[in-house]
Design a protein around this motif. Structure first.
Motif, PDB file in Angstrom:
ATOM      1  N   UNK A 106       5.493  13.546   1.137  1.00  0.00           N
ATOM      2  CA  UNK A 106       5.755  12.279   1.704  1.00  0.00           C
ATOM      3  C   UNK A 106       5.092  11.222   1.303  1.00  0.00           C
ATOM      4  N   UNK A 107       5.511  10.016   1.123  1.00  0.00           N
ATOM      5  CA  UNK A 107       4.777   8.819   0.784  1.00  0.00           C
ATOM      6  C   UNK A 107       4.901   7.922   1.865  1.00  0.00           C
ATOM      7  N   UNK A 108       3.669   7.398   2.353  1.00  0.00           N
ATOM      8  CA  UNK A 108       3.646   6.421   3.290  1.00  0.00           C
ATOM      9  C   UNK A 108       3.635   4.874   2.693  1.00  0.00           C
ATOM     10  N   UNK A 152       0.918  -0.983  -0.038  1.00  0.00           N
ATOM     11  CA  UNK A 152       0.023  -0.022   0.140  1.00  0.00           C
ATOM     12  C   UNK A 152       0.875   1.103   0.021  1.00  0.00           C
ATOM     13  N   UNK A 153       0.594   2.137  -0.892  1.00  0.00           N
ATOM     14  CA  UNK A 153       1.099   3.381  -1.205  1.00  0.00           C
ATOM     15  C   UNK A 153       0.130   4.603  -0.987  1.00  0.00           C
ATOM     16  N   UNK A 154       0.654   5.394  -0.129  1.00  0.00           N
ATOM     17  CA  UNK A 154      -0.386   6.721  -0.134  1.00  0.00           C
ATOM     18  C   UNK A 154       0.567   7.833   0.045  1.00  0.00           C
ATOM     19  N   UNK A 155       0.067   9.264  -0.427  1.00  0.00           N
ATOM     20  CA  UNK A 155       0.606  10.325  -0.057  1.00  0.00           C
ATOM     21  C   UNK A 155       0.382  10.925   1.542  1.00  0.00           C
ATOM     22  N   UNK A 156       1.450  10.822   2.209  1.00  0.00           N
ATOM     23  CA  UNK A 156       1.243  11.113   3.777  1.00  0.00           C
ATOM     24  C   UNK A 156       1.027  12.783   3.767  1.00  0.00           C
TER      25      UNK A 156
END
Length: 262
Positions: free
Chosen positions: A179-181, A171-175
Motif C-alpha cells: 500500500x502507498x499512503x 507526501x508519499x510513503x509505503x503504508x
C-alpha cells in the motif's frame, strides 16, 4: 528515563490475526501508569478502528491516527490536520489517473468505490470501523486526511518513486508492503509525536517507538530509542536503532516489558 512509548499497530503490535497479548499489555500498562509513562498508539489506520483495540484502558491512551493527521486522548480528538483543497484535488486526480483500488480517509470516515466490489469492502472493514461505499470520490463532504492505493508488492517501489517524482509537493510513503499512503508533504507520525511532545512537555529523547513500515520511518527517527520488527520494510529497519522479533511473537510487548524492568 522513558516518558512515552509509541507503537504502530499492523505488522508491529498486532499479529496476523489482528490480536495481541492483552494480559501482558495490561500488566505493562499498570507499571506505565505508576511511572506516568504515556502510551501512544500510532498508526496509519482510522482512529475509530484503533480505539476498539483497547476497550479496558482507552480513555487513558493517546492516539496518533491517519499517519499523524489526527491526535486524540482517549475518545477526545485534540488535533486535526487535514489536506488543503489544492492537495486534495491533486490526489483526487490521481485516483482517476491510476487503475488501483483506493481508500480515501477523512474525519467522518473512510470511503471506497462501489466498482471495486463487495469482497474489497469486506476486507477493508477489518481496518476501518467507519467505512462507506460510494460511486465516486468527487463529492465527498469531509475533512480528508489521506488517500491510500492498494498496490501489488512487485509494483510498489517503482510506483512510489514515480509518484514522488511527478508530485514533489505531496507526501508519499509505503503504508505496508502492498500500500502507498498519499497525504500532505511532511505529514507522518513524527508530526503527531511532536505535537504531543509540546503538549505534554516530553523531550523526544525520552520517547521509545516501534514500527515496521515506511510510514513509521519519521517516528522511528524522531524518538530517542526505536525498534523495528524482524518483518519490517528495509526503510524502517534502517531508521530504527534495533531490530527485534515479529509481531506474531509479541516482540514489541516483550521488549516493552524488558524496558520497564531495566
Amino acid at each position: 528515563m522513558i516518558k512515552l512509548i509509541a507503537t504502530d499497530m499492523d505488522g508491529t503490535w498486532l499479529t496476523d490475526e489482528k490480536t495481541y497479548d492483552e494480559e501482558l499489555f495490561l500488566r505493562e500498562f499498570k507499571i506505565m501508569q505508576e511511572r506516568d509513562i504515556k502510551f501512544v498508539v500510532a498508526s496509519g489506520n482510522q482512529y475509530e478502528n484503533l480505539v476498539t483495540r483497547f476497550p479496558q484502558v482507552v480513555d487513558q491512551l493517546y492516539f496518533i491516527a491517519e499517519n499523524g493527521a489526527l491526535v486524540a486522548k482517549g475518545k477526545q480528538v485534540i488535533h486535526v490536520d487535514n489536506l488543503s483543497t489544492t492537495d486534495w484535488q491533486t490526489l483526487l486526480g490521481l485516483t482517476h489517473e491510476y487503475d488501483e483500488k483506493a481508500t480515501v480517509s477523512g474525519l467522518l470516515g473512510a470511503y471506497i468505490l462501489a466498482k471495486d466490489g463487495p469482497e474489497y469492502a469486506k476486507e477493508l472493514a477489518k481496518y476501518y470501523e467507519k467505512l462507506t461505499v460510494v460511486s465516486d470520490f468527487d463529492h465527498l463532504e469531509d475533512k480528508i486526511f489521506k488517500v491510500t492505493f492498494d498496490v501489488a508488492a512487485n509494483k510498489l517501489p517503482d510506483m512510489l518513486a514515480e509518484l514522488k517524482q511527478k508530485h514533489p509537493e505531496l507526501g508519499f510513503v509505503a503504508g505496508s508492503a502492498e500500500s502507498i499512503d498519499m497525504s500532505t508533504k511532511g505529514m507522518n507520525k513524527a508530526v503527531g509525536l511532536e505535537y504531543l511532545s509540546k503538549k505534554l512537555g516530553i523531550n523526544p529523547k525520552e520517547m521509545v517507538a516501534f514500527g515496521d513500515s515506511g510510514n513509521d520511518v519519521g517516528m522511528l527517527k524522531y524518538a530517542g530509542r526505536s525498534f523495528a520488527t524482524s518483518t519490517a520494510l528495509p526503510s524502517a529497519k534502517q531508521a530504527a536503532d534495533q531490530i527485534i522479533g515479529s509481531s506474531n511473537d509479541s516482540a514489541v510487548q516483550k521488549e516493552i516489558w524488558k524496558l520497564l524492568k531495566d
